[in-house]
Design a protein around this motif. Structure first.
Motif, PDB file in Angstrom:
ATOM      1  N   ALA A 193       0.613  -0.721  -0.175  1.00  0.00           N
ATOM      2  CA  ALA A 193       0.014   0.263  -0.496  1.00  0.00           C
ATOM      3  C   ALA A 193       0.854   1.377  -0.013  1.00  0.00           C
ATOM      4  O   ALA A 193       0.612   2.303  -0.639  1.00  0.00           O
ATOM      5  CB  ALA A 193      -0.538  -0.269   1.343  1.00  0.00           C
ATOM      6  N   ALA A 194       2.192   1.153   0.512  1.00  0.00           N
ATOM      7  CA  ALA A 194       2.956   2.503   0.602  1.00  0.00           C
ATOM      8  C   ALA A 194       3.705   2.654  -0.211  1.00  0.00           C
ATOM      9  O   ALA A 194       3.126   3.968  -0.893  1.00  0.00           O
ATOM     10  CB  ALA A 194       3.940   2.080   1.762  1.00  0.00           C
ATOM     11  N   LEU A 195       3.939   1.570  -1.585  1.00  0.00           N
ATOM     12  CA  LEU A 195       4.784   1.799  -2.744  1.00  0.00           C
ATOM     13  C   LEU A 195       3.551   2.309  -3.335  1.00  0.00           C
ATOM     14  O   LEU A 195       3.652   3.504  -4.055  1.00  0.00           O
ATOM     15  CB  LEU A 195       4.885  -0.076  -2.741  1.00  0.00           C
ATOM     16  CG  LEU A 195       5.462  -0.153  -4.438  1.00  0.00           C
ATOM     17  CD1 LEU A 195       6.957   0.853  -4.784  1.00  0.00           C
ATOM     18  CD2 LEU A 195       5.669  -1.158  -4.709  1.00  0.00           C
ATOM     19  N   ASP A 340      10.282  10.471  12.640  1.00  0.00           N
ATOM     20  CA  ASP A 340      10.389  12.005  12.356  1.00  0.00           C
ATOM     21  C   ASP A 340      10.207  11.829  10.534  1.00  0.00           C
ATOM     22  O   ASP A 340      11.246  12.397   9.905  1.00  0.00           O
ATOM     23  CB  ASP A 340      11.628  12.460  12.268  1.00  0.00           C
ATOM     24  CG  ASP A 340      11.965  13.922  12.198  1.00  0.00           C
ATOM     25  OD1 ASP A 340      10.560  14.738  11.844  1.00  0.00           O
ATOM     26  OD2 ASP A 340      12.373  15.033  12.102  1.00  0.00           O
ATOM     27  N   PRO A 341       9.580  11.298  10.085  1.00  0.00           N
ATOM     28  CA  PRO A 341       8.856  11.567   8.818  1.00  0.00           C
ATOM     29  C   PRO A 341       8.685  12.146   8.005  1.00  0.00           C
ATOM     30  O   PRO A 341       8.577  12.277   7.022  1.00  0.00           O
ATOM     31  CB  PRO A 341       8.126  10.518   8.926  1.00  0.00           C
ATOM     32  CG  PRO A 341       6.779  10.720   9.744  1.00  0.00           C
ATOM     33  CD  PRO A 341       9.011  10.827  11.029  1.00  0.00           C
ATOM     34  N   GLY A 342       8.142  13.294   9.071  1.00  0.00           N
ATOM     35  CA  GLY A 342       7.810  14.300   8.115  1.00  0.00           C
ATOM     36  C   GLY A 342       5.921  14.040   7.694  1.00  0.00           C
ATOM     37  O   GLY A 342       5.770  15.731   7.002  1.00  0.00           O
ATOM     38  N   CYS A 343       5.645  13.442   6.858  1.00  0.00           N
ATOM     39  CA  CYS A 343       4.548  13.060   6.831  1.00  0.00           C
ATOM     40  C   CYS A 343       3.154  11.501   7.506  1.00  0.00           C
ATOM     41  O   CYS A 343       4.586  10.556   7.358  1.00  0.00           O
ATOM     42  CB  CYS A 343       4.357  12.885   5.076  1.00  0.00           C
ATOM     43  SG  CYS A 343       2.510  12.341   4.149  1.00  0.00           S
ATOM     44  N   VAL A 344       2.727  11.284   7.665  1.00  0.00           N
ATOM     45  CA  VAL A 344       1.940  10.294   8.097  1.00  0.00           C
ATOM     46  C   VAL A 344       0.901  10.165   7.072  1.00  0.00           C
ATOM     47  O   VAL A 344       0.140  11.089   6.937  1.00  0.00           O
ATOM     48  CB  VAL A 344       1.637  10.186   9.534  1.00  0.00           C
ATOM     49  CG1 VAL A 344       0.380   8.650   9.724  1.00  0.00           C
ATOM     50  CG2 VAL A 344       2.815  10.586  10.140  1.00  0.00           C
ATOM     51  N   VAL A 345       0.229   9.096   5.918  1.00  0.00           N
ATOM     52  CA  VAL A 345      -0.671   8.989   5.635  1.00  0.00           C
ATOM     53  C   VAL A 345      -1.433   8.142   6.171  1.00  0.00           C
ATOM     54  O   VAL A 345      -1.317   6.864   6.745  1.00  0.00           O
ATOM     55  CB  VAL A 345      -0.079   7.785   4.226  1.00  0.00           C
ATOM     56  CG1 VAL A 345      -1.586   7.129   3.361  1.00  0.00           C
ATOM     57  CG2 VAL A 345       0.727   8.640   3.120  1.00  0.00           C
ATOM     58  N   LEU A 346      -2.673   8.153   6.334  1.00  0.00           N
ATOM     59  CA  LEU A 346      -3.648   7.588   7.312  1.00  0.00           C
ATOM     60  C   LEU A 346      -4.662   5.797   5.481  1.00  0.00           C
ATOM     61  O   LEU A 346      -5.268   6.683   5.053  1.00  0.00           O
ATOM     62  CB  LEU A 346      -4.646   8.019   7.242  1.00  0.00           C
ATOM     63  CG  LEU A 346      -4.397   9.106   8.785  1.00  0.00           C
ATOM     64  CD1 LEU A 346      -5.668   9.701   9.241  1.00  0.00           C
ATOM     65  CD2 LEU A 346      -3.285   8.322   9.427  1.00  0.00           C
ATOM     66  N   GLY A 347      -4.443   5.308   6.031  1.00  0.00           N
ATOM     67  CA  GLY A 347      -4.658   4.317   4.681  1.00  0.00           C
ATOM     68  C   GLY A 347      -5.068   2.901   4.707  1.00  0.00           C
ATOM     69  O   GLY A 347      -6.146   3.127   5.908  1.00  0.00           O
ATOM     70  N   GLY A 348      -5.403   2.202   4.436  1.00  0.00           N
ATOM     71  CA  GLY A 348      -6.279   1.057   4.170  1.00  0.00           C
ATOM     72  C   GLY A 348      -7.903   1.764   4.221  1.00  0.00           C
ATOM     73  O   GLY A 348      -8.070   3.057   3.581  1.00  0.00           O
ATOM     74  N   GLU A 349      -8.952   1.976   4.104  1.00  0.00           N
ATOM     75  CA  GLU A 349      -9.930   2.009   4.233  1.00  0.00           C
ATOM     76  C   GLU A 349     -10.749   2.839   5.005  1.00  0.00           C
ATOM     77  O   GLU A 349     -11.631   3.657   4.186  1.00  0.00           O
ATOM     78  CB  GLU A 349     -11.474   0.095   3.955  1.00  0.00           C
ATOM     79  CG  GLU A 349     -11.204  -0.684   2.691  1.00  0.00           C
ATOM     80  CD  GLU A 349      -9.918  -1.631   2.973  1.00  0.00           C
ATOM     81  OE1 GLU A 349     -10.348  -2.678   2.422  1.00  0.00           O
ATOM     82  OE2 GLU A 349      -9.555  -2.017   3.602  1.00  0.00           O
ATOM     83  N   VAL A 350     -10.222   2.543   5.515  1.00  0.00           N
ATOM     84  CA  VAL A 350     -10.955   3.598   7.213  1.00  0.00           C
ATOM     85  C   VAL A 350     -10.330   5.144   6.764  1.00  0.00           C
ATOM     86  O   VAL A 350     -10.913   5.688   7.424  1.00  0.00           O
ATOM     87  CB  VAL A 350     -10.516   2.772   8.422  1.00  0.00           C
ATOM     88  CG1 VAL A 350     -10.818   4.473   9.165  1.00  0.00           C
ATOM     89  CG2 VAL A 350     -11.421   1.598   8.628  1.00  0.00           C
ATOM     90  N   LEU A 381      -5.810   6.242  -2.122  1.00  0.00           N
ATOM     91  CA  LEU A 381      -6.055   4.913  -2.279  1.00  0.00           C
ATOM     92  C   LEU A 381      -6.904   3.695  -2.135  1.00  0.00           C
ATOM     93  O   LEU A 381      -7.720   2.571  -2.694  1.00  0.00           O
ATOM     94  CB  LEU A 381      -4.751   4.026  -3.344  1.00  0.00           C
ATOM     95  CG  LEU A 381      -3.632   4.906  -4.662  1.00  0.00           C
ATOM     96  CD1 LEU A 381      -2.464   4.320  -4.750  1.00  0.00           C
ATOM     97  CD2 LEU A 381      -4.915   5.416  -5.250  1.00  0.00           C
ATOM     98  N   GLY A 382      -6.826   3.648  -0.549  1.00  0.00           N
ATOM     99  CA  GLY A 382      -7.642   2.762   0.280  1.00  0.00           C
ATOM    100  C   GLY A 382      -7.142   1.473   0.187  1.00  0.00           C
ATOM    101  O   GLY A 382      -5.851   1.284   0.063  1.00  0.00           O
TER     102      GLY A 382
END
Length: 408
Positions: A193-195, A340-350, A381-382
């Motif tokens: 999913a991250a890719l 310290d990634p600078g960005c967090v993506v809330l992934g998946g369907e939720v 992309l969920g």
């Protein structure tokens, strides 16, 4: 030391193929301009790649002029066929594509937990074979599989994991047996999913980010300086086991109950919604039940519903989203403090269902909990990101082999 003529030819061929893959069909003149190579060198590489069956004339440039138009060359998409699988606890989704990634056929099928290992594996393999036939593919070159659980970094195999169906591990061996000519690659679903988010989604502008997977379960994928990090045992991102406040106990080596999973897993989100009096739909829905709950809460807060008691429900939904953001921020802030990634993506369907409304609330809390500047984005992309990532992985592997430098 300058490269030998054969090495230089191989490098030039690979460069041209990558350009055709990235930009679509090109004329020899456009290849000359993009590669910086001389006209005779481009003519030679076009001849070599055509003879090798890797490219072909796919049309003519649309320039209106006297004389013949320039030929357009493109990758022979049918040179190889690929499959991607998203293996979930409750079922399998499959897509088959050509070498450039165009989807030719796709299907999904539920697999019940009481089916038994043998019947479940046979059902999944039969689905793959049916989709391959519908795609008109004689055989598969590469198969990319996304599955929950740990992938052994040494063997590349799915490790035995408590709580996951046994048929998951058996499926890989069965596919390899039934598709002996295909290369089978297995990767953790969250990593895929991250890719996909990095290549085609909301993290396309980021070399470093963390994807927080929010589906039936929880997980995280870590991308640092453009590279996916798996860890010594393949367990980077097993955030469900992270001990956190607000749970009734501590996780164990074989059970993530009591960890972050107990705050952010689908079942926990559904129970949280019930505690605020929000309606919960039929749990037989194909998506994680939590995704529907979160999506309806966002719609209520935004005023996009016509319920008779909308105002009361909207107030409950607002409090629910605030509390859910509190829970998610505990895990996100822990990751931020370490990486310290600078960005967090809330992934998946939720994560996708929560959209900007949930992401903004989580970002506000993370910024209050950490001095490290961090943006929080909802998935673009969920749940589809797993299949997309599996296909990208299969395509990259196939192209690396077929486009590999060789002495011609």
């Amino acid at each position: 030391m300058p490269a030998s003529p054969s090495t230089a030819r191989a490098i030039n061929d690979r460069l041209a193929l990558r350009l055709l893959q990235q930009q679509g069909s090109l004329t020899a003149g456009q290849l000359k301009q993009l590669t910086g190579l001389s006209r005779p060198t481009v003519a030679d590489l076009v001849e070599r790649l055509t003879d090798a069956g890797l490219i072909a004339v796919v049309g003519e440039a649309g320039e209106q002029r006297r004389g013949p138009n320039a030929k357009l060359y493109g990758i022979v998409a049918g040179r190889a066929h690929l499959a991607a699988l998203d293996v979930r606890t409750e079922g399998v989704s499959v897509i088959v594509s050509d070498l450039v990634g165009s989807v030719l056929a796709e299907a999904s099928a539920p697999i019940g937990g009481d089916a038994g290992t043998g019947p479940a594996v046979e059902q999944a393999v039969a689905l793959v074979e049916r989709v391959v036939k519908e795609a008109g593919a004689d055989r598969l070159h590469t198969v990319g599989i996304g599955a929950p659980g740990l992938i052994d970094p040494a063997s590349g195999e799915l490790r035995d994991s408590t709580g996951l169906p046994e048929w998951h591990r058996s499926l890989v061996a069965a596919l390899q047996e039934r598709l002996p000519e295909a290369r089978v690659i297995v990767e953790n679903e969250t990593n895929l999913a991250a890719l996909a988010e990095q290549r085609d989604g909301v993290a396309a502008d980021r070399d470093t980010f963390v994807l927080l997977w929010l589906g039936h379960g929880t997980g995280a994928a870590v991308v640092l300086d453009g590279a996916l990090r798996r860890g010594a045992s393949g367990g980077t991102g097993e955030i469900g086991f992270l001990p956190v406040p607000g749970t009734t106990g501590l996780p164990s080596a074989v059970d993530c109950e009591g960890g972050f999973h107990s705050l952010a897993g689908s079942a926990a989100i559904v129970e949280l919604a019930r505690s605020f009096g929000l309606p919960v739909e039929d749990p037989s829905a194909p998506e994680p039940l939590a995704a529907g709950v979160v999506g309806r809460a966002v719609a209520l807060v935004a005023g996009n519903t016509e319920a008779a008691d909308r105002d009361a429900q909207a107030a409950s939904a607002d409090r629910f989203l605030d509390t859910l953001a509190d829970h998610l921020a505990v895990g996100a802030a822990s990751v931020v403090a370490i990486l310290d990634p600078g960005c967090v993506v809330l992934g998946g369907e939720v994560g996708q269902a929560g959209g900007e409304a949930l992401a903004a609330r989580v970002e506000d809390r993370v910024r209050r909990m950490s001095p490290l500047a961090t943006v929080v984005r909802p998935s673009g992309l969920g749940g589809a990101a797993v299949l997309r990532g599996a296909l990208l992985t299969a395509r990259d592997a196939a192209q690396d082999e077929l486009f590999a430098p060789r002495d011609r």
